[in-house]
Design a protein around this motif. Structure first.
Motif, PDB file in Angstrom:
ATOM      1  N   UNK A 278       0.838  -1.215   0.000  1.00  0.00           N
ATOM      2  CA  UNK A 278       0.000   0.000   0.000  1.00  0.00           C
ATOM      3  C   UNK A 278       0.868   1.259   0.000  1.00  0.00           C
ATOM      4  N   UNK A 279       2.009   1.256   0.689  1.00  0.00           N
ATOM      5  CA  UNK A 279       2.900   2.433   0.634  1.00  0.00           C
ATOM      6  C   UNK A 279       4.321   1.984   0.902  1.00  0.00           C
ATOM      7  N   UNK A 280       5.277   2.481   0.099  1.00  0.00           N
ATOM      8  CA  UNK A 280       6.660   2.013   0.223  1.00  0.00           C
ATOM      9  C   UNK A 280       7.257   2.377   1.584  1.00  0.00           C
ATOM     10  N   UNK A 281       6.726   3.404   2.254  1.00  0.00           N
ATOM     11  CA  UNK A 281       7.323   3.883   3.507  1.00  0.00           C
ATOM     12  C   UNK A 281       7.279   2.822   4.607  1.00  0.00           C
ATOM     13  N   UNK A 282       6.296   1.911   4.522  1.00  0.00           N
ATOM     14  CA  UNK A 282       6.222   0.855   5.550  1.00  0.00           C
ATOM     15  C   UNK A 282       7.427  -0.060   5.473  1.00  0.00           C
ATOM     16  N   UNK A 283       8.125  -0.063   4.342  1.00  0.00           N
ATOM     17  CA  UNK A 283       9.333  -0.859   4.224  1.00  0.00           C
ATOM     18  C   UNK A 283      10.585  -0.106   4.623  1.00  0.00           C
ATOM     19  N   UNK A 284      10.409   1.091   5.133  1.00  0.00           N
ATOM     20  CA  UNK A 284      11.562   1.922   5.520  1.00  0.00           C
ATOM     21  C   UNK A 284      11.771   1.818   7.020  1.00  0.00           C
ATOM     22  N   UNK A 285      12.905   1.278   7.486  1.00  0.00           N
ATOM     23  CA  UNK A 285      13.121   1.155   8.940  1.00  0.00           C
ATOM     24  C   UNK A 285      13.060   2.497   9.650  1.00  0.00           C
ATOM     25  N   UNK A 286      13.379   3.610   8.934  1.00  0.00           N
ATOM     26  CA  UNK A 286      13.369   4.948   9.566  1.00  0.00           C
ATOM     27  C   UNK A 286      12.004   5.238  10.143  1.00  0.00           C
ATOM     28  N   UNK A 287      10.934   4.923   9.422  1.00  0.00           N
ATOM     29  CA  UNK A 287       9.581   5.198   9.911  1.00  0.00           C
ATOM     30  C   UNK A 287       9.331   4.424  11.202  1.00  0.00           C
ATOM     31  N   UNK A 288       9.780   3.180  11.208  1.00  0.00           N
ATOM     32  CA  UNK A 288       9.548   2.337  12.392  1.00  0.00           C
ATOM     33  C   UNK A 288      10.351   2.829  13.590  1.00  0.00           C
ATOM     34  N   UNK A 289      11.571   3.322  13.298  1.00  0.00           N
ATOM     35  CA  UNK A 289      12.370   3.874  14.399  1.00  0.00           C
ATOM     36  C   UNK A 289      11.663   5.087  15.008  1.00  0.00           C
ATOM     37  N   UNK A 290      11.057   5.897  14.120  1.00  0.00           N
ATOM     38  CA  UNK A 290      10.348   7.082  14.621  1.00  0.00           C
ATOM     39  C   UNK A 290       9.150   6.671  15.466  1.00  0.00           C
ATOM     40  N   UNK A 291       8.398   5.655  14.950  1.00  0.00           N
ATOM     41  CA  UNK A 291       7.222   5.216  15.697  1.00  0.00           C
ATOM     42  C   UNK A 291       7.643   4.718  17.073  1.00  0.00           C
ATOM     43  N   UNK A 292       8.743   3.964  17.108  1.00  0.00           N
ATOM     44  CA  UNK A 292       9.181   3.426  18.404  1.00  0.00           C
ATOM     45  C   UNK A 292       9.655   4.555  19.332  1.00  0.00           C
ATOM     46  N   UNK A 293      10.430   5.501  18.740  1.00  0.00           N
ATOM     47  CA  UNK A 293      10.989   6.582  19.548  1.00  0.00           C
ATOM     48  C   UNK A 293       9.889   7.488  20.099  1.00  0.00           C
ATOM     49  N   UNK A 294       8.916   7.773  19.257  1.00  0.00           N
ATOM     50  CA  UNK A 294       7.866   8.706  19.681  1.00  0.00           C
ATOM     51  C   UNK A 294       6.707   7.977  20.352  1.00  0.00           C
ATOM     52  N   UNK A 295       6.863   6.677  20.596  1.00  0.00           N
ATOM     53  CA  UNK A 295       5.816   5.924  21.265  1.00  0.00           C
ATOM     54  C   UNK A 295       5.841   6.087  22.764  1.00  0.00           C
ATOM     55  N   UNK A 296       6.174   7.298  23.218  1.00  0.00           N
ATOM     56  CA  UNK A 296       6.175   7.595  24.652  1.00  0.00           C
ATOM     57  C   UNK A 296       5.365   8.867  24.863  1.00  0.00           C
ATOM     58  N   UNK A 297       4.761   8.972  26.037  1.00  0.00           N
ATOM     59  CA  UNK A 297       3.858  10.130  26.233  1.00  0.00           C
ATOM     60  C   UNK A 297       4.591  11.463  26.262  1.00  0.00           C
TER      61      UNK A 297
END
Lengths: 436, 380
Positions: free
Chosen positions: A163-182
């Motif tokens: 559906x979108x190439x960005x889901x295959x980019x580890x950078x996006x996942x790193x951001x989600x993990x990093x910003x997954x704090x309140x």
């Protein structure tokens, strides 16, 4: 009268009554402290009632919004709210490659759960906006995927990557993990022209993307220049006003205060007429031959324009405290210095000038603090080079809608001003400030 | 006007004479106007000897402070010349005149310590640090403030500030020191003490002092000579005793101390004695001062303490006047009686409080008189 005096005298000779613990008592046997408190209570209530409306106003419209702003600069609820299961699944991810199927399954579950919610409570939209601050295109990735997610079937990993190439980019996942704090420091990192690299370290941004630090420095330099100019212009006129008889002084003071009373837009258009390249000043300079026709000075829509206009606007804030301090310096000090053998210059430098310091300090701090956060004039006549940090804050508030970054910049500005005030207090003493 | 000018010359003693340019400080035909319409100082001629303590006394607006400011250099004379030690100083700026000055509000520099205040005049004269310190210490000791060098002026009491201001005006050893109502802000007791201090210092240093005040007690107790100012003119220039005992005109008589005044016409005049018929017909003895012939209107002036109610203490031929006691005021050291004399209700008689003193009560009818030399027939 004479009798009363005599009794008072007699009383004075006796020790005042005390209770067992040795505390003083009134004539009725009430502890003195209690009696005093009782007598003071009414006065205290009255004082509080006088202050209460303003206190309420300030709490509601000043303290609360500022606290709100400072909170917003670290508040980070979007990822936590939108992707709780994904974050849990990401806990064991090492961050080097695209995560495995369980994470995508959790992501699918989170997105499906969000679609169940009523529209106003949906968290995916804010999530897209939030991730977009860190990685452009993240918003379009999320919104596009969100539309297709009901049709996804396992294995989800491929469906998402399709559906979108960005889901295959580890950078996006790193951001989600990093910003997954309140709470987040990301806004401050951005406000200091820094970013997270792939390893999660804070590094400086590319040179062409550094904006804010330079803007802060420029804002401070411009404020210093404006403060200095108002001082240079304000000191002589304040001195002259202070030695004039009251009625002339008042008349002249009105001229100094005129900027307070004219509409900013009227003044701005006047400056444009005066300062623009085809304006009055340039034309005059060309006509008397000081500059050539194609060498016309640009004095507006740049830093020069901002400095000229703000010096004019802020001049009264320098003149008023200076004037009030100077008015209270008796002329006999300078006379005394002269009679003791000081030349007029020495008398000014050693005797008069030091006594004006509280006024200079007050005027300087006032002008500097006002100009460091000034918004409207730079916006109107500042152009690109005359922009100040507040214009950038306003842009993030109104256009880019990155309120977190705006709040971080605003908090830094606030802290900067407080630090300056603290330094001033340490060096000069805030109690010597004289604001009129 | 002409009359007053003549009086000044005739009563002023050896120090007053117009055009005398031999004094240490000389005002020679000085005039001052601020607006070009009225003169604040009118034709001032004054010569002050070296080491003299001269007080300029007068009501506010009489021109005395203006004179002081002209001498200090803060005001320029509109006309005439001021000389210091024979040199005209009209064109010399204040900081080159070398005249010490004590200001009304002391004008101690608030941002400097006492020591720095005192060192300031020495510093601007380029004196070295060690010499400066020695001199500051000496000046502080002189006013008994040796331990206060490190204090700020704001930490001192009014009397202490006064001493420091004095020390600062003297520390650079000027030959002339000016004082502009320096004791005005102090309470009575301190003021009396400082009057003594200042005169002691001025005399022991042999310094020429010009002192401005509106307080007549200060003027009388401190000065070698007092110049009484009114309306821009020196009304009388004389030593304190002469000023009190022999006022040259009605203004001085009224301004210095307390005086009873009675109006009438000169009846006979004979050298140092004259008789005056008051408006109600009573005849009194007097000494002619501003009157020269019989028939002139005059105002006679008698000090309350020179009024005598015991005829036995007066010469045989003294004229006695009927009086009625209207009021008795007990003032501790003195008794004070208000009498009705010659139709006036404000005649005052003063007695020392003593055991043998006659005690009068309200309503008593008495006869009073005085020695002819105690009663002066002045201008009206």
């Amino acid at each position: 009268m004479a009798q009363a005096d005599a009794r008072a005298l007699a009383n004075g000779a006796e020790p005042a009554p005390t209770d067992r613990a040795g505390r003083l008592q009134t004539a009725d046997g009430v502890p003195l402290k209690t009696a005093l408190r009782r007598a003071e209570r009414r006065r205290k209530i009255a004082a509080f009632l006088l202050v209460a409306p303003l206190l309420f106003f300030i709490l509601t419209f000043f303290v609360f919004p500022i606290a709100q702003m400072m909170w917003r600069s670290v508040d980070n609820p979007q990822v936590v709210r939108a992707l709780p299961q994904t974050l849990e699944a990401l806990q064991d991810w090492d961050g080097s490659d695209v995560p495995g199927e369980p994470v995508f399954a959790a992501l699918h579950a989170d997105m499906m759960a969000d679609l169940e919610r009523p529209r106003v409570a949906q968290a995916i939209g804010p999530l897209g906006i939030r991730l977009n601050y860190e990685l452009s295109a993240a918003r379009s990735a999320i919104s596009r995927t969100a539309r297709q997610v009901p049709n996804f079937e396992a294995p989800y990993r491929d469906a998402f990557m399709d559906s979108h190439r960005l889901w295959g980019d580890p950078a996006l996942w790193r951001i989600i993990k990093r910003e997954g704090r309140p709470l987040t420091s990301a806004y401050y990192v951005a406000a200091l022209d820094r970013e997270f690299d792939d390893q999660g370290n804070i590094v400086r941004r590319d040179e062409n993307r550094r904006i804010y630090v330079q803007l802060f420095i420029r804002t401070i330099l411009m404020s210093v220049a404006i403060t200095f100019l108002t001082f240079m212009l304000g000191f002589p006129i304040s001195y002259y006003l202070s030695i004039l008889p009251m009625r002339y002084a008042n008349l002249l003071m009105i001229c100094v205060l005129l900027p307070f009373w004219t509409s900013l837009l009227v003044r701005t258009s006047a400056w444009i007429v005066l300062l623009q390249q085809q304006g009055v000043i340039n034309t005059m300079l060309v006509q008397i031959g000081l500059i050539s026709d194609d060498g016309r000075l640009s004095m507006i829509y740049n830093m020069t324009g901002t400095i000229i206009a703000m010096t004019h606007i802020l001049l009264p804030f320098m003149v008023l405290p200076l004037y009030s301090v100077m008015r209270n310096i008796p002329p006999s000090y300078v006379r005394a210095a002269k009679s003791l053998g000081a030349t007029p210059w020495t008398a000014f430098r050693r005797i008069y000038f030091p006594q004006t310091l509280p006024g200079i300090g007050a005027g300087g701090v006032l002008v500097f603090i006002i100009s460091i956060g000034y918004y409207i004039t730079p916006a109107l006549v500042g152009g690109q080079s005359g922009r100040m940090i507040s214009n950038e804050i306003a842009r993030h508030m109104q256009q880019s809608l990155n309120w977190g970054l705006a709040a971080a910049l605003g908090t830094m500005l606030l802290i900067g001003v407080l630090v300056l005030y603290w330094v001033y207090n340490r060096l000069v003493g805030a109690d010597s400030l004289k604001l009129g | 006007m002409i009359n007053k000018a003549e009086n000044r010359r005739s009563t002023g003693g050896k120090l007053v004479s117009s055009g005398n340019r031999n004094g240490f400080v000389v005002f020679d035909r000085v005039q001052k106007s601020y607006d070009g319409e009225t003169l604040v100082v009118k034709d001032l001629n004054l010569s002050i000897a070296k080491g003299e303590f001269l007080t300029m006394l007068g009501p506010s607006g009489s021109g005395k402070t203006t004179c002081l400011m002209m001498l200090a250099g803060f005001e320029t004379a509109t006309n005439g010349e001021i000389l210091l030690d024979g040199r005209p100083i009209n064109r010399i700026p204040p900081h080159k005149r070398g005249i010490g000055m004590v200001f009304q509000n002391y004008a101690l520099f608030p941002h400097m310590s006492v020591g720095e205040n005192l060192a300031f005049p020495l510093e601007v004269r380029g004196m070295g640090k060690s010499q400066r310190e020695a001199q500051v210490k000496r000046a502080l000791d002189m006013v008994q403030m040796g331990d206060f060098a490190n204090r700020r002026p704001a930490q001192l009491s009014g009397g202490q500030q006064q001493r420091i201001a004095l020390a600062r005006a003297l520390v650079f050893e000027p030959e002339v020191v000016l004082m502009d109502e320096p004791l005005g802000a102090l309470d009575k007791q301190l003021r009396e003490h400082m009057q003594f201090e200042i005169t002691r210092l001025a005399h022991s240093l042999g310094i020429t002092t010009v002192y401005v005040t509106h307080d007549q007690i200060e003027a009388l107790t401190m000065s070698d000579n007092v110049a009484v100012f009114n309306d821009g003119v020196i009304q009388q220039l004389a030593p304190p005793e002469e000023l009190y005992e022999r006022p040259a005109n009605s203004f001085v008589a009224q301004f210095i101390g307390e005086n009873n005044k009675l109006e009438g016409t000169v009846e006979t005049i004979d050298g140092e004695r004259c008789t005056v018929r008051l408006d109600d017909g009573t005849v009194v003895d007097a000494q002619p001062v501003n009157v020269t012939s019989a028939g002139e209107r005059t105002r006679v002036s008698i000090r309350p303490e020179r009024v005598e109610s015991n005829p036995q203490r007066l010469p045989e031929d003294a004229h006695l006047v009927d009086a009625e006691v209207l009021e008795f005021i007990y003032m501790g050291d003195t008794f004070r009686f208000r009498l009705r004399v010659a139709g006036q209700d404000d005649f005052v008689m003063k007695y020392r409080n003593a055991q043998d003193q006659l005690r009068l009560t309200v309503g008593d009818k008495i006869r009073i008189g005085w020695l002819p030399e105690d009663c002066r027939a002045l201008d009206i």
